[in-house]
Design a protein around this motif. Structure first.
Motif: not given
Length: 848
Positions: A108-129
């Motif tokens: 779960d932690q690895e998934i969270r980190e991968k998705v978070t990195r992806g959202l940051q790369f795409f510059k997508i708001d984390e709170a709403s996504t």
């Protein structure tokens, strides 16, 4: 060896061994490549590849992917499996895993980190996504439960988060997304693909879907969506395949005829048939030529693809056959861990059997032992093997699989409710099947996917009804049916809600099961009120629900009963009584600090106020409800609140502002599948455009409103009133094709007092436009409208009646009486607080 293989499909595996030639699909491949080129230019495209099983959908997709592999693109794939019908967003999760490079063994932690990195790369708001994506990926502590919202809003935000990632990704690189076997798709995924398809027209996205002809998608026609239908191969193309498989162009004519006659141009059948002939020793090679080795009259040749597959299976060792059968009961894909537990064989013996199945190319393997996953070469192979198992044996295997999955997934069984339920039901473990189906239904309900929730709740009920009918089981059936009714009511399915509980009314009374009586009576009452428009039987049901919910301290049922009573008696113009019920529902919501309840109550108070003619209060309360809805972010609430506030503004005469809120209300109502608020928003928009002289969209809005009611089987009288609105619009543009007698019948059959004046006024207006011969009849109907609105206390409508009566006098040439009617209309508009309408009418008066 450095990492698990990224091979995903059976064609990826086959390519390592060598595929047969790709024949007869050049034109179809060019169509796909052409669609990709258009999408790459920013004109999003979608293509559906359609054919029967074995014709080559997956192979065409594989060849397309191979053709674009050197392009600077993102290629994401998802696949629907037969068990994925019971798993929400199954192919969508495949796509997300591919997008964020998530592996099956990631924590779960690895998934969270991968998705978070992806959202940051795409510059997508984390709170709403982020919380919504983590929830889709079954990450515990996703954060979704900390966000207060209705199930409808959760579904809406989940789909928005998915679209955000896909659309943003396409801004970086052209994106191809392929989803296979849509016929096995769950409803939530279908809704997600519909939303995505509607958003791609100006993007660099190419969507590819594959499915069999019997599947019917829900997204209608789009100019950028095309279909590619794969036909069977010609004789020439079939022989080209056979030549490659046999390794020689020199094939005896009798053998050629046999292959062509039996396989009928189906690529998978050609491949399997020739392998079967080899296995059976029916053909042999002499020199460079292949020919039949035995007299045809003495041979039993497989006649169908099913026969061919079974002939190949029958040639396997018994142990391998048993492993294959067990695997077919699991699904088209199954893990090594699961087949090991089910087979109960020593590891080396199991591996030997699996090796035989791989060598025969009935199964393919992906991943690295012991984390391997096995895949049936073709869906048909799995179906044929499964169907060959005796029903008693199948039942036993399903039961064992259910038990094994419970054990394997005990720490995260919530992710497998639907699949385990399916195995329990097939294994006739009905009590467990009912429990897992109910839990899966609740998951879908929390996600806002009510259609899926309904399907699983019905499965739960079906299981319970197979069990011995003890009192405990009977109460569970009552619980399940009442819950099913609630799911239907959320979608305004009043008839279905009534059908869900009607069979248990007497049983609940017999068992004195008061806990569920408010829900049962509410479903029965709302059907009587909104479908049959039978207030004499409907209101007593709701009153009983109100009384019992008070006695047993059922807060939610108490709120709902007060709310529904307020809404329904307002339709009969009992406005003070309606306000008293709605104020009670508001007080209950405020005591519970329930924002959704507060804004729904206020929005409905708004409706009662403007219907009554208290426009100023309607605007004040409507604005409060609108602000609450905006703050909540809840689409269901926003749809209802913005529609009611927009309607209040329309009645006040602030047309531009009213249109803004009504359009927003209509959009959110449609997203939340709320027929009642969709009808009101579309109807009021039609009236607004009609009254401001913008006739272009008037008829479309009225038709939209009518369809929304008829689709949900709601308010027949209101649907008929809408038809009089539509006829009035056509009469004004000289397009009247309505049967006047039909309009008169609408009035005669009307059961809602609130519609009396509306229908009469519209008919009077239509007759006024037809010709001078109908002038006397027009006056009769206008007077009927005035009488009805005076009697019913619908003051704003009464003012419009007098304004129409002024038009009648003007057409007659009696300007003095016309002025008198306009003056009366202005007085009533002012009394109502409809200042914009008063000013509009004063301008008309000044022109006289």
């Amino acid at each position: 060896m450095i990492a698990p293989s990224t091979i995903r499909t059976r064609f990826d595996v086959s390519a390592e061994r060598g595929l047969i030639p790709f024949v007869g699909r050049g034109r179809e491949l060019e169509l796909l490549l052409d669609g990709f080129e258009r999408s790459r230019e920013g004109r999003g495209q979608a293509v559906s590849i359609i054919s029967d099983a074995g014709i080559g959908k997956s192979r065409l997709l594989y060849e397309f992917r191979k053709a674009v592999t050197n392009e600077n693109i993102t290629f994401l794939e998802g696949r629907c499996l037969s068990y994925s019908r019971n798993v929400a967003y199954h192919p969508i999760v495949d796509v997300l895993k591919a997008n964020f490079d998530i592996q099956d063994n990631d924590t779960d932690q690895e998934i969270r980190e991968k998705v978070t990195r992806g959202l940051q790369f795409f510059k997508i708001d984390e709170a709403s996504t982020l919380p919504h994506l983590l929830e889709l990926l079954s990450v515990k502590e996703s954060g979704i439960d900390k966000i207060p919202m209705s199930p409808e809003t959760r579904k809406h935000r989940t789909l928005e988060a998915l679209k955000r990632v896909i659309l943003r990704g396409a801004e970086f690189r052209p994106l191809i997304m392929a989803i296979e076997d849509l016929g096995w798709m769950d409803r939530s995924s279908e809704d997600a693909l519909k939303e995505l398809l509607e958003s791609i027209s100006a993007t660099r996205i190419f969507l590819i879907f594959t499915y069999r002809p019997e599947f019917v998608h829900i997204w209608g026609s789009r100019s950028y969506h095309s279909q590619v239908t794969l036909n069977r191969l010609s004789n020439r193309e079939s022989l080209a395949m056979a030549i490659h498989i046999l390794g020689t162009p020199d094939i005896d004519r009798n053998l050629e005829d046999l292959i062509l006659q039996k396989t009928e141009g189906i690529p998978f059948f050609i491949e399997e048939f020739i392998k079967s002939l080899k296995d059976l020793g029916v053909i042999e090679r002499k020199g460079r030529q292949y020919q039949l080795s035995k007299d045809m009259g003495k041979l039993t040749i497989p006649s169908t693809i099913q026969d061919v597959i079974m002939a190949r299976v029958d040639n396997l060792p018994e142990g391998a056959r048993e492993v294959l059968r067990t695997g077919s009961v699991i699904e088209r894909e199954f893990s090594h861990d699961l087949i090991k537990r089910l087979a109960g064989l020593p590891e080396q013996e199991l591996l030997s059997h699996l090796s035989s199945l791989r060598d025969s190319e009935l199964l393919y393997e992906k991943g690295i032992y012991p984390e391997s996953t096995y895949i049936f070469k073709h869906a048909l192979t799995r179906e044929v093997v499964y169907d060959s198992i005796l029903s008693r044996k199948r039942k036993q295997l399903h039961e064992i699989i259910a038990n094994t999955m419970e054990e394997i997934y005990k720490d995260n069984i919530c992710d497998h409710y639907g699949v385990v339920a399916g195995h329990c039901i097939a294994g006739e473990k009905y009590e467990q099947g009912a429990g897992y189906s109910r839990l899966e239904a609740r998951k879908y309900q929390k996600a806002g996917s009510f259609k899926d929730a309904i399907e699983h709740q019905e499965m739960s009920i079906s299981c319970l009804e197979w069990l011995p009918q003890t009192e405990e089981i009977q109460k569970k059936i009552i619980d399940a049916r009442t819950t099913l009714a609630n799911y239907h009511l959320t979608l305004s399915h009043n008839s279905e809600a009534k059908d869900a509980v009607e069979s248990v009314v007497d049983l609940a009374l017999k068992l004195n099961y008061r806990k569920r009586l408010p829900g049962i009576y509410t479903a029965m009452g709302l059907h009587a009120l909104w479908v049959e428009e039978d207030f004499s039987s409907g209101i007593p049901y709701i009153n009983d629900a109100l009384r019992i919910s008070e006695e047993i301290d059922d807060f939610l049922s108490l709120w709902f009963a007060n709310y529904q009573l307020g809404v329904c008696v307002s339709a009969q113009c009992e406005f003070e009584r309606a306000l008293s019920y709605l104020k009670k529902s508001l007080n209950l919501s405020e005591l519970a600090d329930n924002t959704i309840g507060i804004l729904f109550s206020k929005a409905s108070i708004t409706q009662v106020c403007y219907m009554q003619g208290n426009i100023s209060l309607a605007c004040k309360v409507g604005e409060e409800a609108s602000h609450l809805a905006e703050g909540s972010g809840d689409i269901l609430s926003k749809g209802w609140a913005q529609t009611q506030y927009g309607s209040a503004l329309y009645y006040k005469g602030e047309f531009d502002k009213a249109e803004e809120y009504l359009l927003e209300g209509l959009t959110y109502s449609q997203k939340a599948s709320q027929s009642a608020s969709e009808f009101l928003a579309a109807c009021t928009l039609g009236n607004l455009h009609f009254d401001t002289g913008v006739h272009g969209k008037v008829q479309d809005y009225y038709i939209n409103a009518t369809k929304s009611l008829e689709r949900a089987k709601l308010f027949p009288s209101w649907a008929n009133a809408l038809k009089t609105y539509l006829a009035r619009a056509r009469a004004r543009t000289k397009e009247l094709d309505a049967d006047l007698h039909g309009l008169f019948e609408y009035f005669e059959n009307n059961k809602l007092k609130v519609c009396e004046g509306i229908m009469a006024r519209n008919i009077g207006d239509i007759l006024l436009q037809v010709d001078d011969e109908h002038m006397a009849d027009a006056e009769v109907w206008i007077r009927k409208a005035i009488e009805a609105d005076t009697r019913n206390g619908t003051r704003w409508y009464l003012a419009t009646d007098h304004a129409l009566y002024a038009d009648w006098f003007k057409k007659k040439g009696d300007l003095s009486s016309a002025k008198e009617q306009l003056t009366r209309a202005i007085e009533i508009f002012r009394e109502c607080g409809a200042d914009g309408w008063a000013e509009k009418t004063e301008l008309e008066l000044s022109k006289l």
